[in-house]
Enzyme design. Structure first.
Site, PDB file in Angstrom:
ATOM      1  N   VAL A  33      34.556  53.666  23.668  1.00  0.00           N
ATOM      2  CA  VAL A  33      35.255  52.438  23.278  1.00  0.00           C
ATOM      3  C   VAL A  33      36.406  52.912  22.402  1.00  0.00           C
ATOM      4  O   VAL A  33      36.197  53.325  21.252  1.00  0.00           O
ATOM      5  CB  VAL A  33      34.328  51.471  22.509  1.00  0.00           C
ATOM      6  CG1 VAL A  33      35.124  50.280  21.973  1.00  0.00           C
ATOM      7  CG2 VAL A  33      33.197  50.999  23.400  1.00  0.00           C
ATOM      8  N   PRO A  34      37.642  52.904  22.941  1.00  0.00           N
ATOM      9  CA  PRO A  34      38.735  53.696  22.344  1.00  0.00           C
ATOM     10  C   PRO A  34      39.367  53.059  21.105  1.00  0.00           C
ATOM     11  O   PRO A  34      40.509  52.589  21.143  1.00  0.00           O
ATOM     12  CB  PRO A  34      39.736  53.800  23.496  1.00  0.00           C
ATOM     13  CG  PRO A  34      39.519  52.546  24.274  1.00  0.00           C
ATOM     14  CD  PRO A  34      38.060  52.221  24.162  1.00  0.00           C
ATOM     15  N   CYS A  35      38.636  53.082  19.999  1.00  0.00           N
ATOM     16  CA  CYS A  35      39.185  52.541  18.753  1.00  0.00           C
ATOM     17  C   CYS A  35      40.378  53.354  18.268  1.00  0.00           C
ATOM     18  O   CYS A  35      41.169  52.875  17.454  1.00  0.00           O
ATOM     19  CB  CYS A  35      38.098  52.460  17.681  1.00  0.00           C
ATOM     20  SG  CYS A  35      37.244  54.001  17.367  1.00  0.00           S
ATOM     21  N   HIS A  36      40.519  54.588  18.809  1.00  0.00           N
ATOM     22  CA  HIS A  36      41.690  55.392  18.422  1.00  0.00           C
ATOM     23  C   HIS A  36      42.986  54.795  18.966  1.00  0.00           C
ATOM     24  O   HIS A  36      44.066  55.176  18.532  1.00  0.00           O
ATOM     25  CB  HIS A  36      41.522  56.839  18.900  1.00  0.00           C
ATOM     26  CG  HIS A  36      41.377  56.983  20.397  1.00  0.00           C
ATOM     27  ND1 HIS A  36      40.149  56.883  21.027  1.00  0.00           N
ATOM     28  CD2 HIS A  36      42.290  57.189  21.381  1.00  0.00           C
ATOM     29  CE1 HIS A  36      40.315  57.051  22.327  1.00  0.00           C
ATOM     30  NE2 HIS A  36      41.599  57.227  22.581  1.00  0.00           N
ATOM     31  N   ARG A  37      42.895  53.832  19.908  1.00  0.00           N
ATOM     32  CA  ARG A  37      44.111  53.208  20.475  1.00  0.00           C
ATOM     33  C   ARG A  37      44.587  52.012  19.637  1.00  0.00           C
ATOM     34  O   ARG A  37      45.556  51.352  20.015  1.00  0.00           O
ATOM     35  CB  ARG A  37      43.858  52.764  21.919  1.00  0.00           C
ATOM     36  CG  ARG A  37      43.686  53.956  22.865  1.00  0.00           C
ATOM     37  CD  ARG A  37      43.397  53.551  24.300  1.00  0.00           C
ATOM     38  NE  ARG A  37      42.833  54.702  25.022  1.00  0.00           N
ATOM     39  CZ  ARG A  37      42.016  54.622  26.069  1.00  0.00           C
ATOM     40  NH1 ARG A  37      41.661  53.434  26.544  1.00  0.00           N
ATOM     41  NH2 ARG A  37      41.546  55.712  26.640  1.00  0.00           N
TER      42      ARG A  37
END
Lengths: 200, 163
Positions: free
Chosen positions: A167-171
């Site tokens: 779940v790409p919270c880095h985006r």
């Protein structure tokens, strides 16, 4: 300590790994293990990939000590945790390797969302929809989850993401375009974003 | 997810307990039932503990595991006594083959100690339990456990000397 005590205290050597695996195989067959996990070496240190009944329930980054991760899972799900392999863990590890190598854009894994609920879960579901190579701001994600003003709550949801990378919270970035904080460190966040920009 | 705690007994993650206490429990079983039977009795012990892991409320995880191990060893003795070929194993503690397996001759002398001293010394030094945990595992007081270990060591010193 006397000589006799030293002799007595010498621990015998056992083929512990074989014994341990035999025990855990039996425990799995009897469905006594609620959470299985494996350590996974990545370019960003050792991750833990943890599976429950419904799929991958948690991924931890190298910054989180293993004992703390296990203690948190014990409090929130179950203390019946063991380090052993399962098919979905193998699948997740293969996809993580491909992602870090730049050859995988979208993860396709069974995910168990039970460690997050309510608005926080809504934020993470919206985050999961941000495409590879794209980004969104905290307020945009908050808005997509239904509460444009709940920027701080969205930040908390992302900071406590139980499934980072997948779940790409880095985006999700600050409104001024700065990367913002990341549990794995801002350098890891920048590196992931740069890798995705290059390959998007 | 339910709001109430999932782990009322407050036990640690099984994985951590397995790595911390498992080798000691196994070592003790080697001494208690011999290497041939230790693997199975060890697995029975840990599976039995795992079956009640989220419910058990115990003061010392290690002492609790040793108590289960002791009970499983007794169960296994009963099964072994119904196997005629293995009858002689139940007469000695630890078994001759276990002593052979243990690397220092001092364990030959431990085998010759009176039962309570033998068990207390083995738990204390082979299992690395504190006196309190030895007492808990043997269902005797901490003071009695300390006394048994002390008497056992004294006897060993008399028999083999202590340089």
């Amino acid at each position: 300590m006397s000589e006799i005590e030293k002799k007595l205290g010498r621990t015998p050597k056992t083929d512990w790994d074989v014994l341990r695996q035999g025990l855990l195989d039996r425990a799995e067959a009897e469905e006594l293990i609620d959470l299985a996990y494996e350590r996974h070496d990545s370019p960003f240190g050792t991750l833990l990939v943890i599976a429950g009944d419904g799929g991958i329930v948690r991924i931890s980054l190298a910054a989180e000590p293993e004992e703390e991760v296990l203690a948190g899972l014990t409090r929130r799900i179950s203390p019946r945790i063991a380090r052993l392999g399962r098919d979905e863990i193998t699948l997740a590890r293969e996809q993580l390797d491909s992602y870090f190598a730049g050859s995988l854009r979208n993860f396709d894994l069974p995910l168990d969302w039970r460690l997050t609920k309510g608005f926080r879960r809504d934020v993470l579901v919206q985050t999961a929809a941000i495409p590879y190579g794209a980004t969104a701001s905290y307020s945009e994600v908050a808005g997509r989850a239904g509460s444009p003003k709940a920027v701080r709550a969205a930040g908390t949801a992302l900071a406590t993401n139980p499934l980072p990378i997948v779940v790409p919270c880095h985006r999700v970035l600050r409104s001024d375009g700065e990367a913002g904080s990341y549990l794995g460190g801002s350098e890891m966040k920048e590196a992931l974003l740069e890798m995705e920009r290059e390959r998007a | 997810m339910t709001a109430k705690t999932q782990n009322p007994g407050g036990l640690p993650p099984f994985e951590l307990a397995l790595e911390e206490h498992g080798p000691l429990v196994y070592s003790w079983l080697i001494a208690r039932v011999g290497p041939d039977r230790a693997d199975d009795v060890f697995q029975e012990t840990m599976l039995s503990a795992l079956g009640v892991w989220e419910k058990a409320a115990v003061e010392s995880v290690r002492a609790w595991l040793f108590t289960i191990a002791r009970n499983k060893a007794v169960d296994d003795d009963r099964r072994a006594s119904r196997r005629p070929l293995l009858q002689e194993e139940t007469d000695s503690w630890p078994s001759a083959e276990a002593v052979e397996w243990l690397e220092d001759p001092v364990w030959d002398e431990v085998r010759g100690l009176p039962e309570k001293q033998r068990i207390a010394v083995t738990l204390r030094y082979r299992g690395d339990l504190s006196h309190r945990e030895v007492g808990s595992a043997m269902k005797i007081s901490e003071a009695a456990a300390r006394r048994n270990v002390h008497e056992g060591l004294k006897t060993l010193r008399e028999r083999i000397g202590d340089e």
